[in-house]
Design a protein around this motif. Structure first.
Motif: not given
Lengths: 136, 136, 136, 136
Positions: D8-12, D14, D69-72
């Motif tokens: 999972t792509v984390r906010w950090v 990005t 992107r975030f959340g992907d």
């Protein structure tokens, strides 16, 4: 000509093998690229806001020769590789400053991206011109 | 009630002391917070785009008790701390899953930020309501 | 006296809110601490190898006041907080250099760790002495 | 056969372009590699401690096709590339799970490093055998 900048290896850059994590060299190269643009009067921010373009990477290669360690001062050298209308390649070398040992080399290829439609576009000629003058 | 999620320590998270770098626990806590919102049907992205708010941190504290190491599976637990109209505090604990040892604890305080004017604003009541229901 | 060092915000330090990710301020503080020790003739490496100690963090707090953005030059200031036999607290402030705005402040508490038995030990008096002289 | 794992792509992860920073894909690939070894009963730690070898990267290439992107949720796929006595290449692809779009591809080449003398050595046959069985 080439562009050179020095970067100090931080503790957080190391991993449990007590060497710099392989992904962090890509941070160092980008930091050098940022310093190159800054030295030419550009920033990613200005590219984004005034030119409405971004310059993401489309390809990145690194060949690792020897490890960097905490506290090492690294000299990142950027060379001009191939250039097209929309893309430009920077070749790089990273040496340890104290003894000149080559730690890694490779390239990154950037592309000009129109932020309005997220499509590839021409690299701004004034940026390109200044980079070519600085690196050729 | 509390919210719990498991996170595996990656090689890149470690430093030359062969333990997790202290800044990375703040990444783990945020990952847990992201999973909490996801479990409630929210994402930072939706908060940004639909609600036009962001929820940056205004304060973060961590007390380190014992080191995590590569390959450890960590259980991050979030508790509801103080809540106000515009801010909310999550208390957290991180334990090593295999033996239950407490590795660190602390809190983060988030604030609702109106992305139109970058000023503090009320936390969205439906987000707040769901978080309170989940954690209280 | 205090210790001050300047740090440039890199692109990789930012997140999708276009500001520096909250965890990265802890990297900046540690970079300042590394520069402090370097200015006094110490390195983490030498502490590890000669003194057989490490100085991990046992507590870290940051209060976020305003965001830093890509390209900002930050001035990190370290102050001497409480000191004990085995622990020492550094208070810090981070200001944006261009306009002097306070972006965040807080502290980190370090502890001397004997690397032979991984137990807390006395901070090396010569390191401590030099830090106290530099910061008091 | 191939090895697949979801990340999972984390906010950090990005950056200020609101996409995953290019260096982070190298973290994702390594996380997949860690999960591959874990699924085969190996860890980097065990390789270090029992076999006295490490398996650093000697080359890494990534071609970026589309941004995450975030959340992907990303699916990382590892394929077996060339293998020698001391080196092995993993080819990889990263797809967005929701729509299957190819985000990037490339390879990493690992080398067996004898931790006693820091020279290249043979890859442990049992590790190699299990990887070949899993990926061929």
């Amino acid at each position: 000509m080439v562009f050179r900048t020095d970067i100090t290896v931080r503790w957080v850059d190391t991993d449990a093998l007590r060497v710099v994590h392989y992904s962090n060299y890509f941070r160092y190269i980008e930091a050098a690229e940022e310093e190159l643009y800054r030295s030419l009067g550009f920033t990613f921010k200005r590219l984004n806001e005034e030119y409405k373009i971004a310059i993401p990477r489309v390809e990145a290669l690194c060949k690792y020769k020897a490890p960097a360690r905490f506290g090492d001062i690294l000299t990142v050298t950027l060379f001009l590789g191939e250039k097209g209308e929309k893309t430009m390649r920077y070749d790089f070398e990273i040496h340890r400053k104290s003894d000149g040992e080559l730690l890694c080399n490779g390239y990154i290829t950037i592309i000009a991206l129109n932020l309005t439609n997220w499509k590839a576009t021409e690299l701004p000629p004034d940026l390109m011109g200044k980079v070519v003058t600085a690196l050729e």
